[in-house]
Write a protein that holds these residues in place. Sequence first.
Motif, PDB file in Angstrom:
ATOM      1  N   TYR A 116       0.986  -1.179  -0.067  1.00 35.32           N
ATOM      2  CA  TYR A 116       0.023  -0.031   0.041  1.00 35.32           C
ATOM      3  C   TYR A 116       0.912   1.363  -0.032  1.00 35.32           C
ATOM      4  N   ARG A 117       2.097   1.095   0.431  1.00 37.37           N
ATOM      5  CA  ARG A 117       2.870   2.485   0.351  1.00 37.37           C
ATOM      6  C   ARG A 117       3.178   2.784  -1.205  1.00 37.37           C
ATOM      7  N   ARG A 118       3.097   1.780  -1.916  1.00 44.20           N
ATOM      8  CA  ARG A 118       3.084   2.044  -3.313  1.00 44.20           C
ATOM      9  C   ARG A 118       1.898   3.004  -4.085  1.00 44.20           C
ATOM     10  N   LEU A 119       1.123   2.985  -3.121  1.00 44.88           N
ATOM     11  CA  LEU A 119      -0.092   3.700  -3.817  1.00 44.88           C
ATOM     12  C   LEU A 119       0.004   5.208  -3.067  1.00 44.88           C
ATOM     13  N   GLY A 120       0.963   5.590  -2.462  1.00 47.41           N
ATOM     14  CA  GLY A 120       1.056   6.907  -1.758  1.00 47.41           C
ATOM     15  C   GLY A 120       0.517   6.963  -0.370  1.00 47.41           C
ATOM     16  N   ILE A 121       0.009   5.929   0.192  1.00 48.30           N
ATOM     17  CA  ILE A 121      -0.469   5.917   1.380  1.00 48.30           C
ATOM     18  C   ILE A 121       0.635   5.966   2.710  1.00 48.30           C
ATOM     19  N   ARG A 122       0.680   6.626   3.467  1.00 45.86           N
ATOM     20  CA  ARG A 122       1.662   6.759   4.723  1.00 45.86           C
ATOM     21  C   ARG A 122       1.444   5.464   5.481  1.00 45.86           C
ATOM     22  N   THR A 123       2.649   4.951   6.142  1.00 39.73           N
ATOM     23  CA  THR A 123       2.511   3.575   6.583  1.00 39.73           C
ATOM     24  C   THR A 123       2.969   3.600   8.045  1.00 39.73           C
ATOM     25  N   VAL A 124       2.354   3.155   9.144  1.00 39.70           N
ATOM     26  CA  VAL A 124       3.054   2.987  10.516  1.00 39.70           C
ATOM     27  C   VAL A 124       2.845   1.624  10.745  1.00 39.70           C
ATOM     28  N   TRP A 125       4.264   0.899  10.973  1.00 36.91           N
ATOM     29  CA  TRP A 125       4.171  -0.557  11.402  1.00 36.91           C
ATOM     30  C   TRP A 125       4.355  -0.568  12.922  1.00 36.91           C
ATOM     31  N   ILE A 126       3.326  -1.282  13.593  1.00 40.42           N
ATOM     32  CA  ILE A 126       3.431  -1.234  14.928  1.00 40.42           C
ATOM     33  C   ILE A 126       3.597  -2.816  15.239  1.00 40.42           C
ATOM     34  N   THR A 127       4.839  -2.867  16.106  1.00 41.16           N
ATOM     35  CA  THR A 127       5.512  -4.233  16.316  1.00 41.16           C
ATOM     36  C   THR A 127       5.137  -4.917  17.789  1.00 41.16           C
ATOM     37  N   GLY A 128       4.731  -3.942  18.671  1.00 37.44           N
ATOM     38  CA  GLY A 128       4.545  -4.298  20.013  1.00 37.44           C
ATOM     39  C   GLY A 128       3.623  -5.718  20.354  1.00 37.44           C
ATOM     40  N   HIS A 129       2.616  -5.959  19.234  1.00 35.73           N
ATOM     41  CA  HIS A 129       2.058  -7.182  19.661  1.00 35.73           C
ATOM     42  C   HIS A 129       2.610  -8.574  18.951  1.00 35.73           C
ATOM     43  N   LEU A 130       3.487  -8.161  18.252  1.00 35.42           N
ATOM     44  CA  LEU A 130       4.084  -9.364  17.332  1.00 35.42           C
ATOM     45  C   LEU A 130       4.885 -10.299  18.345  1.00 35.42           C
ATOM     46  N   PRO A 131       4.815 -11.779  17.821  1.00 37.85           N
ATOM     47  CA  PRO A 131       5.415 -12.740  18.697  1.00 37.85           C
ATOM     48  C   PRO A 131       6.893 -12.642  18.862  1.00 37.85           C
ATOM     49  N   GLN A 132       7.418 -12.822  20.026  1.00 39.88           N
ATOM     50  CA  GLN A 132       8.970 -12.706  20.108  1.00 39.88           C
ATOM     51  C   GLN A 132       9.661 -14.183  20.684  1.00 39.88           C
ATOM     52  N   HIS A 133      10.648 -14.277  20.093  1.00 42.77           N
ATOM     53  CA  HIS A 133      11.502 -15.549  20.529  1.00 42.77           C
ATOM     54  C   HIS A 133      12.467 -14.979  21.737  1.00 42.77           C
ATOM     55  N   ALA A 134      12.480 -15.431  22.890  1.00 42.74           N
ATOM     56  CA  ALA A 134      13.555 -15.175  23.545  1.00 42.74           C
ATOM     57  C   ALA A 134      14.960 -15.792  23.696  1.00 42.74           C
ATOM     58  N   ARG A 135      16.121 -15.052  23.638  1.00 41.58           N
ATOM     59  CA  ARG A 135      17.577 -15.565  23.563  1.00 41.58           C
ATOM     60  C   ARG A 135      17.656 -16.538  24.595  1.00 41.58           C
ATOM     61  N   PRO A 136      18.873 -17.326  24.685  1.00 41.02           N
ATOM     62  CA  PRO A 136      19.076 -18.160  25.634  1.00 41.02           C
ATOM     63  C   PRO A 136      19.332 -17.470  27.058  1.00 41.02           C
ATOM     64  N   ASN A 137      19.544 -16.181  26.891  1.00 40.32           N
ATOM     65  CA  ASN A 137      19.792 -15.311  28.338  1.00 40.32           C
ATOM     66  C   ASN A 137      18.580 -14.851  28.760  1.00 40.32           C
ATOM     67  N   GLY A 138      17.448 -14.939  28.078  1.00 40.91           N
ATOM     68  CA  GLY A 138      16.122 -14.781  28.345  1.00 40.91           C
ATOM     69  C   GLY A 138      15.699 -13.116  27.972  1.00 40.91           C
ATOM     70  N   SER A 139      16.682 -12.553  27.105  1.00 43.41           N
ATOM     71  CA  SER A 139      16.332 -11.246  26.670  1.00 43.41           C
ATOM     72  C   SER A 139      15.540 -11.473  25.247  1.00 43.41           C
ATOM     73  N   PRO A 140      14.744 -10.388  24.973  1.00 46.59           N
ATOM     74  CA  PRO A 140      13.904 -10.602  23.666  1.00 46.59           C
ATOM     75  C   PRO A 140      14.879 -10.775  22.456  1.00 46.59           C
ATOM     76  N   ALA A 141      14.504 -11.577  21.564  1.00 51.92           N
ATOM     77  CA  ALA A 141      15.057 -11.768  20.204  1.00 51.92           C
ATOM     78  C   ALA A 141      14.716 -10.795  19.114  1.00 51.92           C
ATOM     79  N   ARG A 142      15.573 -10.732  18.250  1.00 51.72           N
ATOM     80  CA  ARG A 142      15.138  -9.928  16.962  1.00 51.72           C
ATOM     81  C   ARG A 142      13.996 -10.486  16.454  1.00 51.72           C
ATOM     82  N   LEU A 143      13.027  -9.592  16.236  1.00 56.14           N
ATOM     83  CA  LEU A 143      11.722 -10.240  15.268  1.00 56.14           C
ATOM     84  C   LEU A 143      12.224 -10.715  13.990  1.00 56.14           C
ATOM     85  N   PRO A 144      11.747 -11.748  13.431  1.00 54.96           N
ATOM     86  CA  PRO A 144      12.280 -12.588  12.458  1.00 54.96           C
ATOM     87  C   PRO A 144      11.780 -11.587  11.091  1.00 54.96           C
TER      88      PRO A 144
END
Length: 259
Positions: free
Chosen positions: A193-221
Amino acid sequence: MRTFRPKRRRPQIHAGTPVWLFDLDNTLHHASHAIFPAINSAMTQYIIDALQVERDEANRLRTGYTQRYGAALLGLTRHHDLDAHDFLKYVHTFPDLRAMLRSERGLKRLVDALPGRKIVLTNAPEAYALDVLKELGIERLFERVIAIEHMRDRRYWRAKPDHAMLRRAMRDAHVRLADAVLVEDTRSHLKNYRRLGIRTVWITGHLPQHARPNGSPARLPGTGRPHYVDRCIRSLKSLRLGTRPGRPIEPLTEHPAWR
């Protein structure tokens, strides 16, 4: 010899005239907590019963059609003899929707504080969307819900990120594409939809995350700094910042996992 290319400026979202197009699941509420697992399970079971296939094949069809068409329903109706309305009702009916919902604290206040018009744009069915908005206490903040039933044309069911569907839906809602701001968790929808000239906001707070071995959040795929994203936020609180009349919303921010 290296060619100099000027940096492309990212457009800013200005207050006063935006039309906010909010996705529903994993945007206005945390669907990954309980609702998405329940929907995926129900879709798989429906496909097993309707098409008489094994579970592995049903899962393959569900995920494959979702990736190809934006919604599993589109592939199922185009390639199989399936009752679309029955399918939508079956997979979006829950015995206790309220108990399954999770959302940001102060959600109603956050959405209400945004200047401009507000519309829900979702690949979910209308009845489910209205029930979710009612349970969240924000149904009166939106002038309309554009659900998957409203996206179909005379020949086919359509869904995000279909271009023709969005153009038609925006005409019906009297929204100029240049005024629209899509708030969405799905990157492929934002990219198309960005190709149509619409402005875009990506919200990531509800996306599932996978923890690293040390327990900290991993980078989202698959995360990075997409060129088609005007704004990246973790919380809807970030949309409220800088929205006073005559003042632009704050510049692009990064997901913590990028740092």
